[in-house]
Design a protein around this motif. Structure first.
Motif, PDB file in Angstrom:
ATOM      1  N   LEU A 240       0.156 -11.448  -1.974  1.00  0.00           N
ATOM      2  CA  LEU A 240      -0.338 -10.391  -1.092  1.00  0.00           C
ATOM      3  C   LEU A 240      -1.313 -10.900  -0.018  1.00  0.00           C
TER       4      LEU A 240
ATOM      5  N   PHE B 126      -3.995  -8.681   2.951  1.00  0.00           N
ATOM      6  CA  PHE B 126      -4.409  -7.329   2.593  1.00  0.00           C
ATOM      7  C   PHE B 126      -5.870  -7.318   2.146  1.00  0.00           C
TER       8      PHE B 126
ATOM      9  N   HIS C 162       1.596  -3.257 -10.501  1.00  0.00           N
ATOM     10  CA  HIS C 162       2.429  -3.470  -9.316  1.00  0.00           C
ATOM     11  C   HIS C 162       3.877  -3.194  -9.693  1.00  0.00           C
TER      12      HIS C 162
ATOM     13  N   LEU D  32      -5.208  -2.503  -0.886  1.00  0.00           N
ATOM     14  CA  LEU D  32      -4.274  -2.527  -2.005  1.00  0.00           C
ATOM     15  C   LEU D  32      -4.503  -1.348  -2.956  1.00  0.00           C
TER      16      LEU D  32
ATOM     17  N   GLN E 133      -8.946  -5.885  -0.264  1.00  0.00           N
ATOM     18  CA  GLN E 133      -9.109  -5.413  -1.628  1.00  0.00           C
ATOM     19  C   GLN E 133     -10.573  -5.491  -2.034  1.00  0.00           C
TER      20      GLN E 133
ATOM     21  N   SER F  26       0.820  -1.201   0.000  1.00  0.00           N
ATOM     22  CA  SER F  26       0.000   0.000   0.000  1.00  0.00           C
ATOM     23  C   SER F  26       0.862   1.262   0.000  1.00  0.00           C
TER      24      SER F  26
END
Length: 234
Positions: A118, A121, A170, A222, A123, A4
């Motif tokens: 990930l 996290f 990313h 994210l 999203q 993040s």
């Protein structure tokens, strides 16, 4: 580093986005191929259900056009797991993700701690790689997103999709997310009940937040989802 806090590259997309396909590059380097095989064998020991299907990788991204090719999933996995292989493969795999909006607010999912990518996290839901689900090489983004929605949330009806609104890349894995809005008149209780009854284990928690409640959560969310939240906030 916390994803993040990283600088993911954001591209606003045209409503006339076209996705085209060309042949995949040949991998002729035996050491590179052995490296891919080694990562695949090691990962399969811990995740025996992994399937080596075909995923779409981007060669060129413009606001109104994406071109790319289909390759084996294990190529992308090797890039995620090995910086050395990543430097040689230089793949930019394509994924779709949604921001599911219901009458009570925005639905967020927490990625399962056992996820390869990930874990932990939050999203927007759903999210997943663009996969070749049939023999055809055609890329159908709405079908892909709806299939992910069914698999990950247990929701397969009563939804309206936008066209893809943005692309977010990313900065270390170079996975490119295409972000959509998904709207439904179903209540969050109905969505959660369907998720608990039918969905896979992609998320270990599903929550609904009113728009004014989301700001304190952004450090755990994210970047693609944050960009969608900013784009779609009332």
């Amino acid at each position: 580093m916390n994803p993040s806090q990283q600088n993911w590259q954001l591209t606003t997309l045209s409503q006339r986005l076209i996705v085209s396909c060309h042949p995949a590059p040949e991998l002729e380097d035996s050491a590179l191929l052995e490296g891919i095989d080694s990562v695949w064998r090691d990962t399969r020991r811990h995740h025996p259900k992994l399937y080596n299907g075909r995923v779409f990788c981007v060669s060129d991204l413009k606001p109104d056009a994406i071109s790319g090719f289909w390759c084996e999933y294990r190529w992308v996995l090797a890039q995620m797991r090995s910086p050395e292989l990543a430097a040689r493969l230089k793949l930019r795999s394509l994924a779709v993700t949604g921001l599911l909006i219901c009458p009570e607010g925005v639905v967020l999912g927490r990625r399962n701690p056992a996820s390869l990518y990930l874990p932990g996290f939050w999203q927007g839901v759903p999210a997943g790689s663009v996969e070749a689900r049939e023999a055809s090489d055609t890329v159908n983004l709405p079908e892909q997103l709806l299939a992910e929605l069914d698999e990950e949330v247990g929701l397969s009806h009563d939804v309206i999709l936008t066209d893809p609104l943005l692309a977010c890349e990313h900065d270390t894995t170079h996975i490119i997310d295409l972000g959509f809005a998904i709207r439904t008149e179903l209540s969050f209780d109905a969505i959660r009940a369907g998720w608990q009854a039918k969905a896979n284990d992609e998320y270990d928690a599903l929550e609904c937040h009113a728009w004014h409640e989301i700001a304190p959560l952004t450090s755990q969310v994210l970047p693609t989802t944050r960009a969608l939240l900013e784009r779609l906030a009332p």
